[in-house]
Design a protein around this motif. Structure first.
Motif, PDB file in Angstrom:
ATOM      1  N   GLU A 118      -6.385   2.169  -6.973  1.00  0.00           N
ATOM      2  CA  GLU A 118      -6.846   0.632  -7.204  1.00  0.00           C
ATOM      3  C   GLU A 118      -5.480   0.356  -9.229  1.00  0.00           C
ATOM      4  OE1 GLU A 118      -9.403   1.698  -4.402  1.00  0.00           O
ATOM      5  OE2 GLU A 118      -9.187   2.316  -6.983  1.00  0.00           O
ATOM      6  N   GLU A 119      -5.664   1.427  -9.411  1.00  0.00           N
ATOM      7  CA  GLU A 119      -4.927   1.687 -10.808  1.00  0.00           C
ATOM      8  C   GLU A 119      -3.561   1.348 -10.347  1.00  0.00           C
ATOM      9  OE1 GLU A 119      -4.466   4.465 -14.389  1.00  0.00           O
ATOM     10  OE2 GLU A 119      -6.197   3.868 -14.421  1.00  0.00           O
TER      11      GLU A 119
ATOM     12  N   GLU B  59      -2.008  -2.300   0.252  1.00  0.00           N
ATOM     13  CA  GLU B  59      -3.189  -2.135   0.557  1.00  0.00           C
ATOM     14  C   GLU B  59      -4.077  -2.375   1.956  1.00  0.00           C
ATOM     15  OE1 GLU B  59      -7.291  -4.044  -2.513  1.00  0.00           O
ATOM     16  OE2 GLU B  59      -5.532  -5.204  -2.245  1.00  0.00           O
TER      17      GLU B  59
END
Length: 334
Positions: A88-89, A141
């Motif tokens: 996510e980072e 994603e």
């Protein structure tokens, strides 16, 4: 053709390792296109058929020239800033890409494939690079959750074991031996690291004190990748050790199970590469407390050793443990 990375004195002080779930996601997506990468990953590819049925990867594939070599935008997988950043980072960094940078890198990538820039999707990307960044991040994603996230504990364990092995190799044998052993496509001579890539022309890159990032990958074999633009940290993405047995479930022979017990034998056999308690528990479908207890017994019996790596304790087989597990499964020691 080779890429020559020229080291100065300061560059030797700035060599580091990292693991990137973001880059692994893109290499997995690329592997779907590249049949020469399929050999080690056929079990994974078979499992992915259902997930792929509802997954649109066309935007990403447009920027991954194949089968001819070409350039993929660096902003899609920038060199990680830490040794193991969460997915996510890393994805947040992609979403924050400057549209001007995105436009330049998209144009360079699309130019590698005849007709790509003039295609409807190519034209849309160049007309709205900010929108393209978000579209590509969304596609990445979705690919992460469909293709990699379910298996990430296993992949992460293998990649962490690789980094631990290379760190020990660097400490015991030095930089020259480390580079010589990374891949047949990598050589070191006279302060220059030569990486044989799929590019069609010789590239020369002066590191200028930026050092180099070494990043193991499960999916990049048989290639070694190093094609980042100068404003990124120079990076070498190379095949990790142990991918040959990555998708094979451990088989415990009946003799070993009778000697050690089923769960304890399964733990010993599963340790083809160093792994943590959590990784082994996830791989074997056992409770972490049960795996921890089995590991303690095996270590006390001289079949395993343990060492700390960051916040984790990694376990690996001793020569006695290797011999016992090989004999119990009918295999050969590794």
């Amino acid at each position: 053709m080779p890429l020559d990375m020229r080291f100065g004195a300061d560059d030797l002080l700035r060599i580091r390792f990292a693991i990137s779930p973001l880059c692994e996601t893109h290499e997995a997506v690329r592997t779907l296109l590249r049949t020469d990468r399929h050999g080690y990953h056929l079990p994974w590819l078979r499992r992915m058929r259902t997930a792929l049925a509802g997954l649109d990867l066309s935007a990403l594939w447009l920027l991954m020239p194949s089968p001819q070599p070409g350039y993929t935008p660096d902003f899609l997988g920038p060199p990680p800033e830490s040794s193991l950043a969460p997915f996510e980072e890393e994805l947040a960094r992609v979403r924050a890409t400057d549209p001007a940078v995105a436009h330049a890198e998209l144009a360079k990538s699309l130019a590698c494939t005849p007709g790509a820039a003039a295609s409807p999707k190519g034209r849309a990307m160049l007309a709205d690079p900010a929108g393209a960044v978000q579209e590509l991040a969304d596609a990445t994603e979705r690919a992460w959750h469909a293709l990699l996230a379910p298996d990430w504990p296993r992949l992460r364990a293998l990649l962490e074991a690789e980094v631990a092995y290379r760190s020990r190799q660097l400490a015991s044998d030095g930089l020259e031996k480390l580079f010589a052993d990374l891949s047949p496509r990598v050589t070191w001579s006279g302060g220059t690291l030569t990486v044989r890539t799929r590019a069609r022309f010789l590239q020369i890159q002066d590191l200028d004190g930026r050092g180099v990032l070494l990043m193991p990958s499960v999916f990049v074999w048989p290639d070694v990748v190093s094609a980042y633009e100068p404003h990124w940290q120079p990076t070498v993405l190379y095949p990790a050790r142990g991918i040959g047995g990555l998708w094979q479930e451990p088989e415990t022979g009946p003799a070993l199970a009778r000697l050690l017990g089923v769960n304890r034998a399964a733990v010993l056999v599963a340790l083809d590469e160093p792994a943590s308690t959590t990784a082994l528990a996830q791989r074997l479908g056992l409770a972490p407390s049960s795996v921890s207890a089995q590991l303690s017994v095996l270590r006390d019996a001289g079949l395993l050793t343990s060492r700390r790596h960051g916040h984790q304790v990694l376990y690996e087989r001793t020569p006695l443990g290797i011999a016992l597990s090989a004999g119990g499964t009918g295999g050969t020691p590794r």
